[in-house]
Design a protein around this motif. Structure first.
Motif, mmCIF file in Angstrom:
data_model
loop_
_atom_site.group_PDB
_atom_site.id
_atom_site.type_symbol
_atom_site.label_atom_id
_atom_site.label_comp_id
_atom_site.label_asym_id
_atom_site.label_seq_id
_atom_site.Cartn_x
_atom_site.Cartn_y
_atom_site.Cartn_z
ATOM 1 N N GLY A 1 2.739 -1.639 -0.046
ATOM 2 C CA GLY A 1 1.704 -1.241 0.896
ATOM 3 C C GLY A 1 0.287 -1.416 0.376
ATOM 4 O O GLY A 1 -0.668 -1.356 1.157
ATOM 5 N N LYS B 1 -5.533 -1.359 5.538
ATOM 6 C CA LYS B 1 -5.794 -0.210 4.673
ATOM 7 C C LYS B 1 -5.450 1.087 5.409
ATOM 8 O O LYS B 1 -4.867 2.014 4.828
ATOM 9 C CB LYS B 1 -7.262 -0.226 4.241
ATOM 10 C CG LYS B 1 -7.577 0.663 3.064
ATOM 11 C CD LYS B 1 -9.033 0.487 2.631
ATOM 12 C CE LYS B 1 -9.117 -0.266 1.333
ATOM 13 N NZ LYS B 1 -10.471 -0.187 0.724
ATOM 14 N N LYS C 1 -1.669 1.642 5.561
ATOM 15 C CA LYS C 1 -0.951 1.758 4.283
ATOM 16 C C LYS C 1 -0.004 2.961 4.220
ATOM 17 O O LYS C 1 1.163 2.799 3.835
ATOM 18 C CB LYS C 1 -1.946 1.800 3.125
ATOM 19 C CG LYS C 1 -1.294 1.994 1.766
ATOM 20 C CD LYS C 1 -2.343 2.058 0.660
ATOM 21 C CE LYS C 1 -1.723 2.430 -0.672
ATOM 22 N NZ LYS C 1 -2.732 2.494 -1.754
#
Length: 434
Positions: free
Chosen positions: A308, A342, A345
């Motif tokens: 991730g 992001k 994630k």
């Protein structure tokens, strides 16, 4: 000639003119007192989550500046007292004794540390902390050679009796440290600036496209309530290309040591990527069907401890088989795609599978649904934040050059091959595209 080459050339010239007079050396044990760190009992909740910063070996080894200021955990006063942990003052050199043996950092503020680290308490009459830090860097290879242990290399109390460091007088130590600290302070300032720039970008992204602060009218959809002019799309709809990575055979020396940057999952830390630890050759690229991507491509770790994690290339690069690359459509923009990944994630980590090793598939990433703003809003976001990423690139390149000059200078100053008075660096100028 680049600024970097000119500075290093000046150092070489100064070195050739200087009289080579080595400083006296002493056993490290003569000028420091090693203090072994302590760890409070994990099962006692009263010992953890306090206000005392507690550095682990991982914190030290992953710290990328001279001084460490952030720790993953903190302990309480009760934990400190129960474990007999000592809080060492700012400037103390802390070294890793097991695992990443020899990795080190100076404490940026008073803190404790765990039992896999030593704090080196300097004899202030003979040795200053800043000089000790650079002397340790200088002797790093020797330190590795004298570590004790069979299964794991370990620094023990006996190791400090085997390690010798140069010991000029206090005033010369201060002069040497001041020169080298100047480089490290500039590097640390660049890192701080990049964190602040990334925080600004993330704040704008979350305000506009997560919290929807600028918007008034909303609609309900399968991912929740979103502004009425937004549409729900999958991550794959944001991309031109999504590709897998590859790793050339380690046993073939023709594949390694070339000029093509090769990114590992450990280098995906949510930042821009301007250099890599390893490079491969054109033959390694072609024989192993590795994909090379251009600047402003998003990389995502697919498995392992880094699953991730993401990074953004600011150089052409290839990448290992534990990553995939995502190239944003022009109208979407790399900044929006990078921040979207992001933001996703935590969910990607949650969706990872596997008992021995957590992993996610490329398909899982592709099918994630996101709220896509109108073209006009995407354009405003690009115009607002993309210059910040260029500034991050410039800062990282400058830090790399500063680090290379410092590494050239360090052994020459420590050995006495050149003296501080022999050099005049002034303000180091660094090409933004270096």
């Amino acid at each position: 000639m680049t600024s970097e080459q000119a500075e290093i050339s000046d150092l070489e010239e100064a070195s050739s003119k200087a009289e080579k007079e080595e400083y006296n050396s002493v056993n490290l044990s003569e000028v420091i007192e090693p203090i072994l760190g302590k760890t409070p009992k994990r099962q006692n909740d009263d010992y953890w989550g306090g206000d005392i910063k507690w550095a682990s070996a991982k914190d030290i080894s992953q710290n990328n500046t001279r001084k460490i200021r952030r720790t993953a955990e903190k302990i309480t006063v009760a934990g400190k007292e129960a474990s007999n942990a000592k809080i060492m003052p700012e400037g103390t050199l802390v070294v890793v004794a097991r695992g990443s043996v020899g990795k080190s950092a100076q404490l940026g503020e008073p803190m404790a540390f765990n039992q896999t680290c030593y704090g080196l308490e300097a004899d202030n009459n003979r040795l200053i902390n800043d000089f000790l830090y650079y002397a340790w860097q200088y002797k790093f290879n020797q330190i590795q050679a004298v570590t004790h242990g069979t299964i794991f290399d370990t620094i023990t109390m006996a190791s400090f009796e085997d390690i010798q460091i140069p010991l000029p007088n206090i005033e010369e130590q201060k002069r040497i440290s001041e020169v080298l600290t100047n480089f490290d302070d500039k590097i640390e300032n660049n890192i701080k600036n990049n964190r602040e720039l990334e925080d600004i970008v993330q704040t704008i992204f979350e305000s506009w496209f997560v919290d929807f602060d600028p918007y008034v009218d909303f609609k309900k959809c399968d991912i929740g309530e979103i502004p009425k002019d937004f549409e729900v799309v999958e991550v794959s709809d944001l991309c031109n290309n999504i590709r897998n990575g590859g790793t050339p055979k380690r046993s073939n020396e023709e594949y390694w040591g070339g000029e093509i940057s090769w990114v590992k999952t450990g280098e995906l830390n949510g930042e821009v990527i301007t250099e890599t630890e390893e490079k491969i050759t054109k033959k390694g690229l072609e024989d192993n069907n590795c994909n090379i991507v251009g600047e402003n491509t998003v990389l995502v770790a697919l498995y392992g401890a880094s699953v991730g994690n993401i990074g953004l290339t600011k150089i052409p690069a290839t990448f290992n088989q534990a990553c995939c690359s995502l190239e944003a459509k022009e109208n979407i923009g790399f900044g929006f795609l990078f921040q979207t990944l992001k933001h996703l994630k935590p969910k990607l980590k949650q969706l990872s599978r596997g008992s021995a090793q957590q992993n996610i598939s490329q398909g899982i990433i592709k099918e994630q649904k996101v709220a896509l703003p109108p073209e006009e809003d995407l354009k405003k976001f690009r115009e607002r934040v993309h210059p910040f990423y260029e500034m991050m690139k410039i800062n990282k390149n400058q830090s790399r050059v500063l680090s290379e000059i410092r590494e050239t200078l360090l052994p020459k100053l420590m050995s006495g091959e050149i003296r501080v008075n022999d050099i005049n660096l002034g303000n180091v100028e660094v090409d933004s595209e270096a």
